[in-house]
Write a protein that holds these residues in place. Structure first.
Motif, PDB file in Angstrom:
ATOM      1  N   LEU A 130       0.811  -1.220   0.000  1.00  0.00           N
ATOM      2  CA  LEU A 130       0.000   0.000   0.000  1.00  0.00           C
ATOM      3  C   LEU A 130       0.843   1.268   0.000  1.00  0.00           C
ATOM      4  CD1 LEU A 130      -2.886  -1.008   2.447  1.00  0.00           C
ATOM      5  CD2 LEU A 130      -2.720  -1.320  -0.036  1.00  0.00           C
ATOM      6  N   GLY A 131       2.121   1.159   0.310  1.00  0.00           N
ATOM      7  CA  GLY A 131       3.003   2.323   0.261  1.00  0.00           C
ATOM      8  C   GLY A 131       2.817   3.259   1.438  1.00  0.00           C
ATOM      9  N   LEU A 132       3.245   4.504   1.244  1.00  0.00           N
ATOM     10  CA  LEU A 132       3.205   5.496   2.322  1.00  0.00           C
ATOM     11  C   LEU A 132       1.941   6.333   2.311  1.00  0.00           C
ATOM     12  CD1 LEU A 132       6.909   6.744   2.148  1.00  0.00           C
ATOM     13  CD2 LEU A 132       5.930   5.073   3.717  1.00  0.00           C
ATOM     14  N   THR A 133       1.269   6.451   1.160  1.00  0.00           N
ATOM     15  CA  THR A 133       0.067   7.267   1.075  1.00  0.00           C
ATOM     16  C   THR A 133      -0.811   6.795  -0.078  1.00  0.00           C
ATOM     17  OG1 THR A 133      -0.778   9.522   0.782  1.00  0.00           O
ATOM     18  CG2 THR A 133       1.247   8.955  -0.371  1.00  0.00           C
ATOM     19  N   ASP A 134      -2.109   7.084   0.038  1.00  0.00           N
ATOM     20  CA  ASP A 134      -3.068   6.762  -1.032  1.00  0.00           C
ATOM     21  C   ASP A 134      -3.305   7.945  -1.957  1.00  0.00           C
ATOM     22  OD1 ASP A 134      -3.525   4.157  -0.140  1.00  0.00           O
ATOM     23  OD2 ASP A 134      -4.986   4.845   1.341  1.00  0.00           O
ATOM     24  N   ASP A 135      -2.779   9.103  -1.595  1.00  0.00           N
ATOM     25  CA  ASP A 135      -3.042  10.316  -2.359  1.00  0.00           C
ATOM     26  C   ASP A 135      -2.278  10.288  -3.687  1.00  0.00           C
ATOM     27  OD1 ASP A 135      -3.601  12.805  -3.299  1.00  0.00           O
ATOM     28  OD2 ASP A 135      -2.891  13.907  -1.534  1.00  0.00           O
ATOM     29  N   PRO A 136      -2.972  10.246  -4.839  1.00  0.00           N
ATOM     30  CA  PRO A 136      -2.277  10.204  -6.133  1.00  0.00           C
ATOM     31  C   PRO A 136      -1.429  11.448  -6.394  1.00  0.00           C
ATOM     32  CG  PRO A 136      -4.611   9.638  -6.366  1.00  0.00           C
ATOM     33  CD  PRO A 136      -4.431  10.184  -4.986  1.00  0.00           C
ATOM     34  N   ALA A 137      -1.843  12.587  -5.816  1.00  0.00           N
ATOM     35  CA  ALA A 137      -1.101  13.820  -6.049  1.00  0.00           C
ATOM     36  C   ALA A 137       0.286  13.787  -5.422  1.00  0.00           C
ATOM     37  CB  ALA A 137      -1.889  15.011  -5.508  1.00  0.00           C
ATOM     38  N   LEU A 138       0.459  12.950  -4.393  1.00  0.00           N
ATOM     39  CA  LEU A 138       1.750  12.873  -3.712  1.00  0.00           C
ATOM     40  C   LEU A 138       2.691  11.846  -4.329  1.00  0.00           C
ATOM     41  CD1 LEU A 138       0.665  13.091   0.048  1.00  0.00           C
ATOM     42  CD2 LEU A 138       1.694  14.882  -1.358  1.00  0.00           C
ATOM     43  N   GLN A 139       2.189  11.020  -5.233  1.00  0.00           N
ATOM     44  CA  GLN A 139       3.018   9.960  -5.805  1.00  0.00           C
ATOM     45  C   GLN A 139       4.223  10.498  -6.584  1.00  0.00           C
ATOM     46  OE1 GLN A 139       2.543   6.799  -4.908  1.00  0.00           O
ATOM     47  NE2 GLN A 139       0.784   7.493  -3.715  1.00  0.00           N
ATOM     48  N   PRO A 140       4.069  11.528  -7.449  1.00  0.00           N
ATOM     49  CA  PRO A 140       5.259  12.074  -8.136  1.00  0.00           C
ATOM     50  C   PRO A 140       6.298  12.634  -7.172  1.00  0.00           C
ATOM     51  CG  PRO A 140       3.247  12.807  -9.217  1.00  0.00           C
ATOM     52  CD  PRO A 140       2.837  12.171  -7.935  1.00  0.00           C
ATOM     53  N   LEU A 141       5.818  13.264  -6.088  1.00  0.00           N
ATOM     54  CA  LEU A 141       6.745  13.805  -5.084  1.00  0.00           C
ATOM     55  C   LEU A 141       7.512  12.679  -4.407  1.00  0.00           C
ATOM     56  CD1 LEU A 141       7.856  16.164  -3.403  1.00  0.00           C
ATOM     57  CD2 LEU A 141       5.877  15.890  -1.889  1.00  0.00           C
ATOM     58  N   LEU A 142       6.800  11.598  -4.030  1.00  0.00           N
ATOM     59  CA  LEU A 142       7.455  10.453  -3.390  1.00  0.00           C
ATOM     60  C   LEU A 142       8.456   9.791  -4.339  1.00  0.00           C
ATOM     61  CD1 LEU A 142       4.510   8.732  -1.468  1.00  0.00           C
ATOM     62  CD2 LEU A 142       6.415  10.008  -0.498  1.00  0.00           C
ATOM     63  N   PHE A 143       8.070   9.686  -5.609  1.00  0.00           N
ATOM     64  CA  PHE A 143       8.969   9.087  -6.595  1.00  0.00           C
ATOM     65  C   PHE A 143      10.260   9.900  -6.705  1.00  0.00           C
ATOM     66  CE2 PHE A 143      10.671   8.635 -10.872  1.00  0.00           C
ATOM     67  CZ  PHE A 143      10.730   7.249 -11.012  1.00  0.00           C
ATOM     68  N   SER A 144      10.133  11.213  -6.814  1.00  0.00           N
ATOM     69  CA  SER A 144      11.314  12.075  -6.926  1.00  0.00           C
ATOM     70  C   SER A 144      12.166  12.003  -5.668  1.00  0.00           C
ATOM     71  CB  SER A 144      10.888  13.518  -7.181  1.00  0.00           C
ATOM     72  OG  SER A 144      10.111  13.618  -8.348  1.00  0.00           O
ATOM     73  N   LEU A 145      11.518  12.002  -4.507  1.00  0.00           N
ATOM     74  CA  LEU A 145      12.240  11.972  -3.231  1.00  0.00           C
ATOM     75  C   LEU A 145      13.044  10.690  -3.080  1.00  0.00           C
ATOM     76  CD1 LEU A 145      12.824  13.096  -0.382  1.00  0.00           C
ATOM     77  CD2 LEU A 145      10.706  12.001   0.372  1.00  0.00           C
ATOM     78  N   PHE A 146      12.395   9.543  -3.291  1.00  0.00           N
ATOM     79  CA  PHE A 146      13.076   8.268  -3.075  1.00  0.00           C
ATOM     80  C   PHE A 146      14.078   7.952  -4.181  1.00  0.00           C
ATOM     81  CE2 PHE A 146       9.371   7.571  -0.294  1.00  0.00           C
ATOM     82  CZ  PHE A 146      10.062   7.240   0.866  1.00  0.00           C
ATOM     83  N   LEU A 147      13.829   8.423  -5.394  1.00  0.00           N
ATOM     84  CA  LEU A 147      14.818   8.267  -6.450  1.00  0.00           C
ATOM     85  C   LEU A 147      16.077   9.066  -6.114  1.00  0.00           C
ATOM     86  CD1 LEU A 147      15.686   7.231  -9.229  1.00  0.00           C
ATOM     87  CD2 LEU A 147      14.553   9.233 -10.244  1.00  0.00           C
TER      88      LEU A 147
END
Length: 305
Positions: free
Chosen positions: A15-32
């Motif tokens: 399920l990851g860290l959040t369900d909010d689709p708007a935060l997914q690009p931010l999480l991707f950039s952060l963890f990359l």
């Protein structure tokens, strides 16, 4: 819920860290970014040590081993998470999840053992400086590394085999960004008493014993340093231990924070966020700690660059 045997399980959902689709690009950039910094930083440590003959000592041998371990742990977790975010697919295969659990346990166990071995190395260097090269000979260094790897691998395989005997319910959603042992056991419908006992025993062995060894080593180190007549000698002795102490504090401090957060909160997502602090953050910061606080590493980086 209707239980089904583990042989029928084809995949889990992370399920990851959040369900909010708007935060997914931010999480991707952060963890990359965190992953790239971890790989680059630890590779620079390895290259700097190998390129400078003055750093071919037991201390830097174990530092290289720690860097390789940090790269391996981050690679076990981060790429799959990035792929899932990019594809908007939360699934991970049963065997993929089991493999991730196994490798995470191997590398986390190795991290504990290596930090304890590095503390012992500093203890010998400061408390028995005249016998340092005799005690910490290449053969002993390799044996300590292989013994740490052996213990970690046996522990990881044991936990993985225990998971294989579990049966799971129809709800196969893991409220986490990677397959961690504890959340998977909570999904099981079969009796997990033995698995939980095994987890506590492993925790005592791979956290309690190394941490106790580190504490006792530094008690003797501080006692020896305080007996030194010159302030310059005291400063030099403490400076060689400063980087290691920072890494130990970061790793065990974040691990303790995860334990406290999971005990005080009922939210699995909060525990998942806390897990970032001990599985990804220390591995990213370790190269900076050693390069910024160690004069020899600074000089090696200058030569390398």
């Amino acid at each position: 819920m209707e239980a089904r045997n583990h042989t029928a399980v084809s995949e889990f959902l992370l399920l990851g860290l959040t369900d909010d689709p708007a935060l997914q690009p931010l999480l991707f950039s952060l963890f990359l970014s965190m992953y790239l910094v971890t790989i680059l930083g630890n590779l620079l440590i390895i290259l700097a040590v190998n390129s400078d003959s003055h750093l071919h000592t037991p201390m830097y041998f174990f530092l290289c081993s720690l860097s390789i371990n940090d790269i391996s742990l981050s690679t076990t977790i981060t790429p799959k998470m990035l792929v899932n975010i990019l594809r908007q697919d939360q699934s991970i295969t049963y065997m993929g999840c089991l493999s991730q659990v196994c490798f995470v346990l191997v590398f986390v166990g190795m991290e504990n053992c290596l930090l304890a071995v590095m503390a012992y190395d500093r203890y010998v260097a400061i408390c028995n400086p005249l016998r340092y090269t005799v005690i910490m000979n290449p053969c002993l260094c390799v044996l300590l590394l292989l013994f740490s790897l052996f213990l970690s691998t046996v522990d990881a395989l044991l936990h993985s085999l225990m998971i294989l005997r579990l049966s799971f319910c129809t709800d196969l959603k893991i409220p986490h960004f990677f397959c961690e042992l504890a959340p998977i056991i909570k999904l099981a419908c079969s009796d997990t008493f033995i698995e939980n006992i095994l987890i506590y025993i492993s925790f005592c062995i791979f956290a309690g014993v190394p941490l106790s060894g580190i504490i006792f080593s530094y008690i003797y180190i501080v006692s020896s340093v305080l007996k030194m007549p010159s302030s310059e000698g005291k400063h030099k002795a403490f400076s060689t231990c400063g980087s290691h102490l920072c890494v130990v504090s970061l790793f065990y401090g974040t691990g303790f924070g995860v334990y406290v957060s999971s005990s005080l909160t009922d939210s699995p997502r909060n525990s998942a966020v806390a897990s970032v602090m001990y599985t990804l953050v220390p591995q990213m910061l370790n190269p900076f700690i050693y390069s910024l606080r160690n004069r020899d590493m600074k000089e090696a980086f200058r030569k390398l660059l």
